[in-house]
Write an enzyme that holds these catalytic residues in place. Structure first.
Site, PDB file in Angstrom:
ATOM      1  N   HIS A   1      16.720  31.287  91.917  1.00 39.92           N
ATOM      2  CA  HIS A   1      16.397  30.562  93.088  1.00 39.92           C
ATOM      3  C   HIS A   1      14.955  30.531  93.560  1.00 39.92           C
ATOM      4  O   HIS A   1      14.527  29.513  93.829  1.00 39.92           O
ATOM      5  CB  HIS A   1      17.633  30.976  93.918  1.00 39.92           C
TER       6      HIS A   1
ATOM      7  N   SER B   1      20.313  25.148  89.785  1.00 41.44           N
ATOM      8  CA  SER B   1      20.125  25.675  91.262  1.00 41.44           C
ATOM      9  C   SER B   1      18.513  25.952  91.171  1.00 41.44           C
ATOM     10  O   SER B   1      18.267  25.828  92.414  1.00 41.44           O
ATOM     11  CB  SER B   1      20.971  27.009  91.276  1.00 41.44           C
TER      12      SER B   1
END
Length: 306
Positions: free
Chosen positions: A244, A198
């Site tokens: 992230h 991610s």
């Protein structure tokens, strides 16, 4: 007096027929329109005017200036396939299959997998010297759904980004994004166990936003997707928000180093110098998360009493 064939004797007073420069055993009355050398039909290629030998055709192709995009990547048919994206996807899937085989589960592959236990990002373990977790964690996934979501996003976003940046720079941006995510986790999620591509995917989103800005197009669609994913990261428990965000910042910064640094440093009109400056600045961006991880590791070692 004999009647000559292709290899027969010539009539008296008739000069011998020229031989193909590439096939000396073949007489020919044909020649290259560019260099004038004799050539057989097999060695001639149709050109804009007349025919040219294969050597002149190859030389002409070398003289043609290669078409490059805004990042300086060569845009040819051979490079139309996003090879690095497919390799990264294959690596993620392959590592997932190993963890699934070790745990005997595709949904709970982290339980009982020695590879997952050795590669998942856990800051205290990194402080203990297990540096492989910094990169290895970017290729691990918590279950099949986690893998499928990230690989679909990588397939959608990665292909276009690779074609703009070129394979080598795209790979560097990808790994810089993983490092950025790991550095952010080391700073702000000390006792969390994180894994997944991610952070790299967020980095590619940031890269696409920078690319659109460089092309003078609206980055609003990409920014909207980033905003939605950040909201999801905040509202759903168990998602590494800092991983992230760290990947997003690192990916955007690495891409900006490639696309904007040469112009800002006055190398925009010299392609070779611009490429060199872009690589140097990209390397500098990669060094930042590495330095953060190193400093944080030393800080934690001191606080843990190592």
């Amino acid at each position: 007096m004999t009647n000559p064939g292709w290899g027969g004797a010539a009539n008296e007073g008739t000069p011998p027929q020229p031989r193909c420069v590439r096939h000396p055993d073949r007489p020919t009355a044909l020649s290259c329109n560019r260099c004038g050398r004799p050539a057989c039909p097999e060695c001639l290629r149709e050109a804009a005017v007349g025919y040219q030998c294969v050597d002149c055709v190859a030389a002409g192709q070398r003289d043609v200036r290669q078409v490059r995009n805004v990042a300086g990547a060569v845009t040819t048919q051979q490079r139309a396939m996003p090879l690095v994206t497919y390799i990264l996807m294959a690596a993620n899937v392959g590592i997932f299959l190993i963890t699934a085989a070790q745990s005997r589960s595709i949904m709970q592959n982290q339980a009982g997998s020695t590879l997952f236990a050795d590669w998942a990002l856990f800051p205290p373990a990194v402080v203990d010297g297990q540096l492989v977790r910094v990169i290895g964690s970017g290729f691990l996934h918590f279950g099949l759904i986690h893998l499928a979501v990230n690989m679909f996003a990588l397939w959608i976003i990665g292909r276009d980004t690779e074609l703009v940046l070129g394979r080598a720079r795209y790979a560097c941006v990808y790994f810089a994004s993983i490092l950025g995510g790991s550095a952010a986790v080391m700073l702000f999620q000390l006792h969390a166990v994180t894994a997944g591509a991610s952070g790299a995917v967020f980095g590619l989103m940031g890269a696409q936003a920078v690319i659109l800005l460089r092309l003078r197009r609206s980055p609003a669609p990409v920014i909207s997707v980033i905003a939605i994913n950040v909201i999801i990261s905040i509202t759903i428990p168990g998602i590494s928000l800092w991983g992230h965000l760290g990947g997003l910042v690192a990916g955007a910064a690495a891409t900006a180093a490639v696309l904007y640094a040469p112009q800002l440093l006055g190398a925009g009109n010299n392609r070779e110098k611009a490429v060199t400056v872009g690589w140097v600045c990209l390397g500098a961006v990669v060094l930042v998360p590495l330095a953060v991880i190193a400093v944080r590791t030393l800080q934690l070692r001191a606080s843990f009493g190592y």
